[in-house]
Design an enzyme around this catalytic site. Structure first.
Site, short mmCIF file in Angstrom:
data_model
loop_
_atom_site.label_atom_id
_atom_site.label_comp_id
_atom_site.label_asym_id
_atom_site.label_seq_id
_atom_site.Cartn_x
_atom_site.Cartn_y
_atom_site.Cartn_z
N ARG A 19 -2.01 15.21 5.46
CA ARG A 19 -1.03 15.99 6.22
C ARG A 19 0.41 15.62 5.87
O ARG A 19 1.34 16.32 6.26
CB ARG A 19 -1.29 15.81 7.73
CG ARG A 19 -2.55 16.53 8.19
CD ARG A 19 -3.01 16.06 9.57
NE ARG A 19 -3.78 14.81 9.51
CZ ARG A 19 -4.30 14.21 10.58
NH1 ARG A 19 -4.13 14.73 11.78
NH2 ARG A 19 -4.98 13.08 10.45
N GLN A 77 -11.68 0.29 -0.26
CA GLN A 77 -12.60 1.36 0.11
C GLN A 77 -12.40 2.46 -0.95
O GLN A 77 -11.51 3.30 -0.84
CB GLN A 77 -12.25 1.90 1.51
CG GLN A 77 -13.21 2.97 2.00
CD GLN A 77 -12.66 3.74 3.21
OE1 GLN A 77 -11.47 3.69 3.52
NE2 GLN A 77 -13.53 4.49 3.87
N GLY A 82 -14.14 8.16 5.77
CA GLY A 82 -13.86 8.13 7.21
C GLY A 82 -13.59 6.72 7.72
O GLY A 82 -13.86 5.73 7.04
N ASP A 108 -1.47 3.81 10.48
CA ASP A 108 -0.40 4.80 10.63
C ASP A 108 0.23 4.76 12.03
O ASP A 108 0.74 5.75 12.51
CB ASP A 108 -0.92 6.20 10.29
CG ASP A 108 -2.05 6.65 11.21
OD1 ASP A 108 -2.47 5.87 12.07
OD2 ASP A 108 -2.50 7.81 11.06
N GLY A 145 -8.51 11.89 19.28
CA GLY A 145 -9.87 11.81 19.81
C GLY A 145 -9.82 11.70 21.32
O GLY A 145 -9.09 10.89 21.88
N ASN A 385 45.31 -7.99 -11.24
CA ASN A 385 45.38 -6.59 -10.85
C ASN A 385 44.81 -5.72 -11.96
O ASN A 385 45.23 -5.82 -13.11
CB ASN A 385 46.83 -6.20 -10.59
CG ASN A 385 46.92 -4.82 -9.99
OD1 ASN A 385 46.71 -4.62 -8.80
ND2 ASN A 385 47.19 -3.83 -10.83
#
Ligand code: UD1
Ligand code: CA
Length: 458
Positions: A19, A77, A82, A108, A145, A385
């Protein structure tokens, strides 16, 4: 605040972050200059020390490279099937550490407050829970969820939004899972292989452990945190900027509390590693990131971007300036419209004026380069300078070369210094010179065409 050695933390950070619509792994997206995962690690390290493990997968190389200090505590993984699968993959390696409990945190949720993790662990240990998690009640429960409870109020399941069906699950109460869990490893071990991916996403959900545990007669509890926006996950650019705004406002308010004058605080973006002394003054809009330090009496005007730089007492970075890896000594002034690149140093009371760029350049005490100048790989002595339009020609197409300018030198306007070159103390260079040879101390150097005035033909 710290937990017994037998409790470790596991961060789930392998997901694609689809997303976000970006090629960067989600957890490397930044808030105020630091990656999301950095915040999670900071919070968890306070509680767990180095007992923090991270599951990575998408963009694993990039994540590892961004956190070299976590080497040896990453779990790969390779395929992201999932959150439940992430836990299955990590299980063997964390089990082998002989743990009793593990706290699992979605990668996240960067604003996760440490005290909520503390509360989760305390509640779970006190109530002897097999599984505990944090729940929130956001104004819009969106894709979270949903937490289901029985008639007695006890948690019975978490049902993902996609799979939620009012007919089967009852009316939506708006209580959702925040994605922070506590597990008793011994009790969960037999349940983990029972996770199935028979759901709308075709993924193995960590959240299915709740219902599995309840159906085995194990005690599951949720610590209710109310609305608490800090516990909301970041899934989209919009959610990222909402969290970043919230964090920026909190940080600016904290510095104001501590006696730093933050003007226009709503537009001051101050990173979490920045250190400001009471008596410093910052004006928004501005961005201060990395290990920037602003001492008492130093000032950053509006529209500046400052990263990994230090402003000593009385230093002043004027409007519309950039500083990165730079140091502004006491009483020095830079800008407006200055660009200080890594290695730029203004010693006490030195000035760098408008449209001046400094890179690996030291301006000695009281030295000035006030207009339209590029100084790269340079040392400039005290009181010297540098005239308007002076350029160091430090690059020959292959290598960088150094320019050394002594004390109390006067470099006339529009001078080009072809490096390597040394210009001695107390010398003077005529305007418009292109210097290719060293100038000895006290000499007057002029390297330009003599002017001819001819009759104008009509
Ligand atoms: C998840 C929860 C949801 C909860 C929400 C809170 C599940 C199934 N759902 O949903 O109940 O309300 O968080 O923010 O867990 N990840 C992996 N490997 C994977 C998939 C994900 O490591 O294979 C990581 C992601 O990088 C992310 C975290 O797990 O940091 C959560 O995954 P995400 O896809 O964001 O879950 P949500 O849909 O937000
Ligand atoms: Ca999420």
């Amino acid at each position: 605040m710290s937990f017994p050695e037998s409790i470790h933390a596991l961060v789930l950070a392998a997901g694609k972050g689809t997303r976000m619509r970006s090629n960067l792994p989600k957890v490397l997206h930044t808030l105020l200059g630091e990656p999301m995962l950095w915040y999670i690690h900071q919070t968890l390290e306070k509680l767990f020390g180095d007992r923090v493990h991270t599951v990575i997968g998408c963009g694993a190389d990039k994540v590892q490279a961004a956190f070299p200090e976590c080497q040896g505590r990453f779990v790969l993984q390779a395929e992201q099937l999932g959150t439940g699968h992430a836990l299955q993959v990590a299980w063997e390696s964390i089990m082998s550490l002989g743990l009793r409990h593990v706290v699992i945190v979605n990668g996240d949720t960067p604003l996760l407050p440490a005290n909520r993790v503390q509360q989760l662990v305390d509640a779970a240990l006190t109530e002897n829970a097999a599984l505990a998690f944090l729940s929130i009640t956001p104004s819009d429960p969106g894709a979270y969820g949903r937490v289901l409870r029985g008639d007695d109020g006890a948690v019975t399941a978490i049902v993902e939004a996609k799979d939620y069906d009012v007919a089967a699950h009852g009316p939506d109460r708006g209580e959702v899972n925040a994605g922070i869990y506590f597990l008793d490893m011994q009790l969960m071990a037999p349940l983990l292989p029972l996770l199935k991916n028979e759901n709308k996403s075709g993924e193995f959900y960590i959240t299915d452990l709740v219902n599995l545990a309840v159906s085995q007669g194990l005690f599951v509890t949720a610590v209710e945190c109310g609305e608490q926006p800090e516990l909301m996950g970041i899934n989209s650019p919009f959610e990222l900027v909402c969290a970043e705004e919230r964090l920026a406002a909190a940080i600016a308010a904290e510095w104001l509390q501590k006696g730093v004058l933050v003007r226009n605080p709503g537009l001051a973006r101050i990173g979490p590693r920045v250190a400001l002394e009471p008596g410093a003054e910052i004006s928004g809009p501005c961005e201060l990131y990395g290990r920037t330090v602003v001492h008492c009496g130093a000032r950053v005007d509006s529209n500046c971007v400052v990263r990994d730089s230090e402003l000593d007492s009385g230093a002043h970075l004027r409007h519309f300036s950039h500083a990165e890896g730079a140091r502004l000594g006491p009483g020095s002034i830079a800008g407006p419209y200055v660009r200080l690149r890594p290695g730029a140093v203004l010693e006490e009371c030195a000035h760098a004026g408008n449209f001046v760029e400094l890179k690996k350049a030291v301006l000695g005490k009281g030295a000035k380069a006030n207009h339209l100048t590029y100084l790269g790989d340079v040392e400039v002595g005290e009181g010297t300078n540098i005239g308007a339009g002076t350029i160091t020609c430090n690059y020959d197409g292959k290598l960088k070369h150094k320019t050394v300018i002594g004390r109390n030198v006067f470099i006339g306007s529009n001078t080009a210094l072809v490096a390597p070159i040394t210009v001695g103390d107390e010398s003077l260079v005529g305007a418009g010179s292109t210097l290719t040879k060293n100038v000895e101390p006290g000499e007057l150097a002029i390297a330009r065409q003599r002017q001819k005035n001819l009759k104008r033909r009509k």
